[in-house]
Design a protein around this motif. Structure first.
Motif, short mmCIF file in Angstrom:
data_model
loop_
_atom_site.label_atom_id
_atom_site.label_comp_id
_atom_site.label_asym_id
_atom_site.label_seq_id
_atom_site.Cartn_x
_atom_site.Cartn_y
_atom_site.Cartn_z
N LEU A 133 0.82 -1.22 0.00
CA LEU A 133 0.00 0.00 0.00
C LEU A 133 0.85 1.27 0.00
N LEU A 134 1.91 1.27 0.77
CA LEU A 134 2.74 2.47 0.87
C LEU A 134 3.63 2.66 -0.35
N GLU A 174 1.87 4.63 -2.74
CA GLU A 174 1.80 6.05 -2.36
C GLU A 174 3.09 6.79 -2.71
N ARG A 221 -6.58 0.46 3.18
CA ARG A 221 -5.81 1.48 2.47
C ARG A 221 -6.20 2.87 2.96
N GLN A 222 -7.50 3.09 3.11
CA GLN A 222 -7.99 4.39 3.55
C GLN A 222 -7.52 4.73 4.96
N GLU A 269 -3.80 5.55 4.95
CA GLU A 269 -3.57 6.89 4.42
C GLU A 269 -3.99 7.96 5.42
N GLU A 270 -5.11 7.75 6.12
CA GLU A 270 -5.56 8.72 7.13
C GLU A 270 -4.58 8.78 8.30
N LEU A 290 2.25 11.90 3.95
CA LEU A 290 2.24 11.40 2.57
C LEU A 290 2.09 12.51 1.54
#
Length: 128
Positions: free
Chosen positions: A20-21, A24, A108-109, A112-113, A119
């Motif tokens: 996931l990262l 990003e 994922r959300q 990210e939060e 990020l």
């Protein structure tokens, strides 16, 4: 490119967070133990973001985080992955230098939060 180091004993968590990262735009590495993280920092330098797993049963985690915080000279954004909102643990982690929390299991959300502003500038700026 920003660097991110993930420290978690669970291979599945490390693998998912890594994927996931990377999406990003982060250069991500994963480790299983805090001792490995200390060696990694000694050889690679301080990462921009350090994500560590913290649980109530691991009594040494707060001291280990303090040591890593000292090794990075405060230049690293420190985020803890926790399973539940335990006020006592969260307070000790905050005092040790943790800036934010991500709850496991994460999506994922939520990842990210939890990393939020860290990020925003992960992507390389466009050249005009």
């Amino acid at each position: 490119m920003k660097t991110c180091l993930i420290v978690d004993e669970a291979p599945v968590i490390r693998k998912i967070a890594f994927r996931l990262l990377r999406r990003e735009g982060l250069d991500v590495d994963t480790l299983a133990t805090m001792a490995e993280a200390g060696s990694w920092i000694d050889s690679h330098g301080a990462p921009d973001i350090l994500i560590v797993a913290a649980n109530l049963q691991d009594k040494a985690i707060v001291d280990e985080i303090k040591i890593l915080r000292q090794r990075t000279a405060g230049s690293t954004r420190l985020v803890a992955m926790i399973v539940e909102a335990n006020l006592g643990l969260m307070t000790r982690l905050r005092r040790a230098g943790v800036e934010n929390y991500i709850y496991k299991p994460f999506t994922r959300q939520s990842l990210e939060e939890g990393l939020g502003a860290y990020l925003i500038d992960a992507e390389e700026p466009a050249v005009a």
